[in-house]
Structures are given as structure tokens and as C-alpha cells.
Design a protein around this motif. Structure first.
Motif, PDB file in Angstrom:
ATOM      1  N   ILE A 110      23.560  -4.142  42.300  1.00  0.00           N
ATOM      2  CA  ILE A 110      25.005  -4.257  42.501  1.00  0.00           C
ATOM      3  C   ILE A 110      25.587  -2.984  43.114  1.00  0.00           C
ATOM      4  CG2 ILE A 110      25.681  -3.514  40.184  1.00  0.00           C
ATOM      5  CD1 ILE A 110      27.883  -5.762  40.410  1.00  0.00           C
ATOM      6  N   GLU A 111      25.051  -1.833  42.772  1.00  0.00           N
ATOM      7  CA  GLU A 111      25.555  -0.579  43.338  1.00  0.00           C
ATOM      8  C   GLU A 111      25.295  -0.511  44.841  1.00  0.00           C
ATOM      9  OE1 GLU A 111      27.581   1.482  41.790  1.00  0.00           O
ATOM     10  OE2 GLU A 111      27.395   0.191  40.036  1.00  0.00           O
ATOM     11  N   THR A 112      24.147  -1.037  45.282  1.00  0.00           N
ATOM     12  CA  THR A 112      23.841  -1.079  46.708  1.00  0.00           C
ATOM     13  C   THR A 112      24.852  -1.952  47.431  1.00  0.00           C
ATOM     14  OG1 THR A 112      21.492  -0.712  46.327  1.00  0.00           O
ATOM     15  CG2 THR A 112      22.086  -1.747  48.402  1.00  0.00           C
ATOM     16  N   VAL A 113      25.188  -3.102  46.853  1.00  0.00           N
ATOM     17  CA  VAL A 113      26.168  -4.011  47.458  1.00  0.00           C
ATOM     18  C   VAL A 113      27.533  -3.337  47.560  1.00  0.00           C
ATOM     19  CG1 VAL A 113      27.405  -6.200  47.154  1.00  0.00           C
ATOM     20  CG2 VAL A 113      24.953  -6.092  46.744  1.00  0.00           C
ATOM     21  N   LYS A 114      27.975  -2.701  46.487  1.00  0.00           N
ATOM     22  CA  LYS A 114      29.275  -2.012  46.494  1.00  0.00           C
ATOM     23  C   LYS A 114      29.301  -0.901  47.545  1.00  0.00           C
ATOM     24  CE  LYS A 114      30.296  -2.406  41.549  1.00  0.00           C
ATOM     25  NZ  LYS A 114      30.485  -1.583  40.341  1.00  0.00           N
ATOM     26  N   ASP A 115      28.236  -0.103  47.568  1.00  0.00           N
ATOM     27  CA  ASP A 115      28.157   1.023  48.496  1.00  0.00           C
ATOM     28  C   ASP A 115      28.184   0.557  49.947  1.00  0.00           C
ATOM     29  OD1 ASP A 115      27.772   3.823  49.143  1.00  0.00           O
ATOM     30  OD2 ASP A 115      25.696   3.284  49.651  1.00  0.00           O
ATOM     31  N   ILE A 136      32.897  -9.681  53.475  1.00  0.00           N
ATOM     32  CA  ILE A 136      34.033  -9.075  54.166  1.00  0.00           C
ATOM     33  C   ILE A 136      34.443 -10.048  55.263  1.00  0.00           C
ATOM     34  CG2 ILE A 136      34.823  -7.147  55.579  1.00  0.00           C
ATOM     35  CD1 ILE A 136      32.568  -5.470  54.233  1.00  0.00           C
ATOM     36  N   LYS A 137      35.712 -10.446  55.269  1.00  0.00           N
ATOM     37  CA  LYS A 137      36.222 -11.340  56.311  1.00  0.00           C
ATOM     38  C   LYS A 137      37.383 -10.663  57.015  1.00  0.00           C
ATOM     39  CE  LYS A 137      35.166 -15.959  54.680  1.00  0.00           C
ATOM     40  NZ  LYS A 137      35.697 -17.292  54.438  1.00  0.00           N
ATOM     41  N   ILE A 138      37.332 -10.685  58.336  1.00  0.00           N
ATOM     42  CA  ILE A 138      38.418 -10.149  59.147  1.00  0.00           C
ATOM     43  C   ILE A 138      38.907 -11.291  60.025  1.00  0.00           C
ATOM     44  CG2 ILE A 138      39.074  -8.478  60.909  1.00  0.00           C
ATOM     45  CD1 ILE A 138      36.914  -6.634  59.772  1.00  0.00           C
ATOM     46  N   LYS A 139      40.180 -11.631  59.887  1.00  0.00           N
ATOM     47  CA  LYS A 139      40.745 -12.780  60.601  1.00  0.00           C
ATOM     48  C   LYS A 139      41.203 -12.440  62.019  1.00  0.00           C
ATOM     49  CE  LYS A 139      40.627 -15.880  57.263  1.00  0.00           C
ATOM     50  NZ  LYS A 139      39.918 -17.110  57.331  1.00  0.00           N
ATOM     51  N   ASP A 140      41.086 -11.192  62.423  1.00  0.00           N
ATOM     52  CA  ASP A 140      41.456 -10.783  63.775  1.00  0.00           C
ATOM     53  C   ASP A 140      40.200 -10.593  64.616  1.00  0.00           C
ATOM     54  OD1 ASP A 140      44.184 -10.629  63.081  1.00  0.00           O
ATOM     55  OD2 ASP A 140      43.882  -8.622  62.252  1.00  0.00           O
ATOM     56  N   ALA A 196      29.240  -2.375  51.139  1.00  0.00           N
ATOM     57  CA  ALA A 196      30.515  -3.038  51.453  1.00  0.00           C
ATOM     58  C   ALA A 196      31.593  -2.003  51.756  1.00  0.00           C
ATOM     59  CB  ALA A 196      30.951  -3.936  50.296  1.00  0.00           C
ATOM     60  N   SER A 197      31.649  -0.934  50.991  1.00  0.00           N
ATOM     61  CA  SER A 197      32.670   0.088  51.245  1.00  0.00           C
ATOM     62  C   SER A 197      32.395   0.845  52.541  1.00  0.00           C
ATOM     63  CB  SER A 197      32.797   1.036  50.060  1.00  0.00           C
ATOM     64  OG  SER A 197      31.620   1.778  49.872  1.00  0.00           O
TER      65      SER A 197
END
Length: 108
Positions: free
Chosen positions: A94-99, A12-16, A101-102
């Protein structure tokens, strides 16, 4: 045949700029609510980890094996700079990563 080790990753990248209150809220959620612990702290990044649960031994002929419902182990790296926030999430599941990240994206 040997078992392959596969890691999944989300970024996740946030440019602000992200304010300190938001970052502290995120750290609180990750440590208190999701069970992460601090692994490493540097001047511009923090690494958190959560150990995965090992599956219980298989049951014998009269007892079925117990199922594992705990989440898999994961590592989260949060890196900040003057104009960007970057969060990396890694796990073998992969489900852990998705969860994760969301959940993190929703908190930000």
C-alpha cells in the motif's frame, strides 16, 4: 493457513486533455527515474511494470537476516482518450501505491 494475496490500487482521472509533452515527461520519469519498463502498448493505453525485490534468505545463528529496502513491485496502466486521462497503479504494498500516486499526481 494459506497466505492471502492482496493487491492495492489507486486511480487518477483527469477530465481535461493532457498534452503530449506532459505524457512523455511522465513516461520518462517512470522509466528512467523510477525503474519501470514497458509491458504492453496499445493504441490508447500503455502498461508499465517494475519487478519487486525478493527478500534475502534469513541469516543463520551467527548472521542476522539482511533487510530489504527496495521498493515493492508495481504495475501502472495509463489510458488516454480524446477527453480523459486515467492512470491506475497496482501493487501488493500500500505504501508503494500511495507513493507512486502522489509522485504521478505531482508530475501532472
Amino acid at each position: 493457513m494459506s497466505k492471502k494475496h492482496i493487491e492495492f490500487e489507486a486511480k487518477i482521472k483527469i477530465k481535461d486533455k493532457v498534452d503530449a509533452k506532459t505524457l512523455l515527461g511522465l513516461l520518462k520519469q517512470l522509466t528512467k527515474d523510477l525503474g519501470f519498463a514497458i509491458k504492453k502498448i496499445e493504441s490508447d493505453e500503455i502498461t508499465l511494470f517494475r519487478a519487486g525485490k525478493t527478500p534475502p534468505p534469513k541469516g543463520n545463528k551467527t548472521e542476522p537476516a539482511a533487510e530489504v529496502t527496495e521498493e515493492a513491485g508495481a504495475e501502472i496502466e495509463i489510458e488516454v482518450s480524446s477527453d480523459e486521462l486515467e492512470i491506475e497503479i497496482e501493487s501488493e504494498n500500500i505504501e508503494t501505491v500511495k507513493d507512486l500516486a502522489s509522485k504521478i499526481a505531482a508530475l501532472l
